[in-house]
Scaffold this active site. Structure first.
Site, PDB file in Angstrom:
ATOM      1  CE1 TYR A 154       2.192   5.101   2.093  1.00 46.57           C
ATOM      2  CE2 TYR A 154       3.263   4.527   0.268  1.00 46.57           C
ATOM      3  CZ  TYR A 154       2.963   3.934   1.532  1.00 46.57           C
ATOM      4  OH  TYR A 154       3.170   2.681   1.884  1.00 46.57           O
ATOM      5  CE  LYS A 158       4.689   5.074   5.099  1.00 50.86           C
ATOM      6  NZ  LYS A 158       3.993   5.100   5.739  1.00 50.86           N
TER       7      LYS A 158
END
Lengths: 327, 327
Positions: A154, A158
């Site tokens: 994740y 990002k």
């Protein structure tokens, strides 16, 4: 002008839509303030009933963020502004690497290409996360100048999104900004697959009379922001002139660095005589490991100097949640 | 074992192949040293004649690095090691954004997926670049802990590659390492579209009796490394046990921080009585802007502590080039 919010039927997307309706206007690609005549909430699935607080300007559309033709069909006007919140969250990304790359990386690229194809250089706010930080080299307190060595898939997606938003902006394809969110509290509804989900649950479940088992210990520290503040900051960052941001368009939001124990204390203080569900500590190694990899303290001097908002303390966040969702 | 070198018919790829042939063995995915029985040079086009210094173990294959089926067909053994050098270079990436993303970003993802699909966790060395650094926030001297805010699309794709190599390694899909290269000198042949191409040309053209027009001024500073040292370091980094690298697998190579004027002085010193082509200064704003965005000084404490090699000075680099290519 039209506003597209990806991940738009999620909690932050809906709160943002409501705030934009109240506000009525935003800066268009022309650089001038314009009336918002449409807000499109795009998400992978529509909620079973139309969420409250949305007027007829708000439309809901569903589809895959990585579907280029679908996304291009939504970015159908030059006078458009985009808030890109769609994302696989931290816990889910660790369990499904391929899904995280498809939604978070491919999806972001598809959206950036659709925005670029307009030719009008639309403003775009990308929701990044403090999960971009991590690893052995991470300093005790992180800030906008700290190297990003994320330790979740994740966080990696990002960090990549921030790099792409910077480069699409540098090349003049869009006018992008990345808002690096701390853990946002207090989300109503059900727990999600974010490793930080308990930071809302610790308030939400007890306030609903439901017991809550915390997957981390009470001394775990988390940088948090209330959702009202986070939504306000997404709009303020959208509205900032590009030249104020320089060539790094990613800004870490102000946060409160609080322990889970302080969350429990604030809950009890604000709840007063309400009956609360019981809170127990039941550490979950998978969640603990992810959360322990994130920064425990942040400096947000740049955000403050850019005029972004900060929460004063936890108590007003809890009071706001009771006001918005339990009154 | 088999070694795949992408960008394999480029200068560094060929020098690496020659060094590996001489060496004969490398650590296989099993963790044990194994004989190299095949070196596959993969590139977008084959050279018109077979390069010298390659024996029958060396095969050449052509294709697009972003062609998943093609790449999967080359990563056809479990006992494999990969050096990923294929890349659109800095100047070309600035002129062709889409090509840079397809080759450098999509291509790297395709290769990482092919390596992951083996299931044997092959070692992979990814050629990154000091172009990952840049921007207003860049400190006077960069190192492995410095935030990456690249100001070229090339640098952005390299920073993204480092993030992906870290995450594929963290997830146990591969055993990756990224080698952050300074400008590598002295490349034989023709100038390429790297903004740093002149740093080889300033030696190469005069030594061939050809005039050379420098696109930057003599006081421009560049971190450089000789190709012999760079190739040796790629192999040393490949051979390092993963635990020595920790959770940031990207290592900045030792470099010499030299001015272009010092390059010219070294050339004249080493060339002795050779007839040299004339060097003139003819600044090119496009090249100057890209080069000015890169760091002018690096610390490489981590590389040194990991046992990577360093050049002593420019003179042995120039002597080595004369020895290898002009004798």
């Amino acid at each position: 002008m039209k506003i597209v919010i990806t991940g738009g039927t999620g909690f932050l997307g809906l709160m943002l839509a409501r705030a934009l309706i109240k506000r009525g206007r935003l800066t268009a690609p022309s650089g001038k303030q314009a009336e918002i005549d449409e807000i499109l909430l795009f998400d992978v699935a529509a909620p079973p009933t139309r969420p409250a607080g949305l007027d007829t300007r708000v439309k809901i559309a569903t589809g895959e963020i990585s579907d280029a033709a679908r996304i291009a069909s939504l970015i159908d006007r030059d006078d458009i502004g985009i808030f890109h919140l769609a994302s696989v969250v931290s816990g889910e990304g660790e369990q499904n690497f391929d899904l995280a790359l498809r939604v978070n990386l491919d999806g972001t690229r598809v959206l950036l290409e659709a925005a670029r194809a307009r030719g009008s250089k639309p403003r775009l706010v990308f929701a990044s996360s403090i999960a971009v930080f991590g690893g052995e080299g991470m300093p005790a307190s992180v800030g906008d100048a700290v190297k990003q060595t994320p330790q979740t898939t994740y966080g990696v997606t990002k960090a990549i999104g921030e790099l792409l938003v910077n480069d699409y902006s540098r090349k003049g394809f869009i006018d992008g900004r990345s808002v690096r969110l701390p853990t946002i509290i207090i989300r109503p509804g059900k727990p999600n697959k974010a490793a930080s989900s308990f930071a809302s649950g610790v308030f939400r479940e007890p306030l609903s009379g439901v017991d809550c088992a915390l997957p981390v210990t009470l001394d775990a520290v988390m940088p948090v922001s209330g959702y009202r503040t986070a939504v306000e900051n997404m709009i303020r960052l959208y509205e900032l002139p590009a030249e104020k941001l320089g060539n790094d368009r990613a800004v870490g939001l102000p946060s409160l660095d609080v322990t889970v124990g302080q969350m429990v204390e604030s809950l009890k203080r604000v709840a007063g005589n309400r009956h609360l569900g019981e809170i127990t500590v039941a550490p979950d190694p998978f969640i603990q490991k992810i959360v322990a990899g994130w920064p425990v303290a942040t400096n947000f001097r740049r955000a403050t100097s850019l005029g972004l908002a900060a929460d004063e303390s936890l108590d007003p966040i809890v009071r706001g949640y009771i006001e918005d969702f339990l009154s």
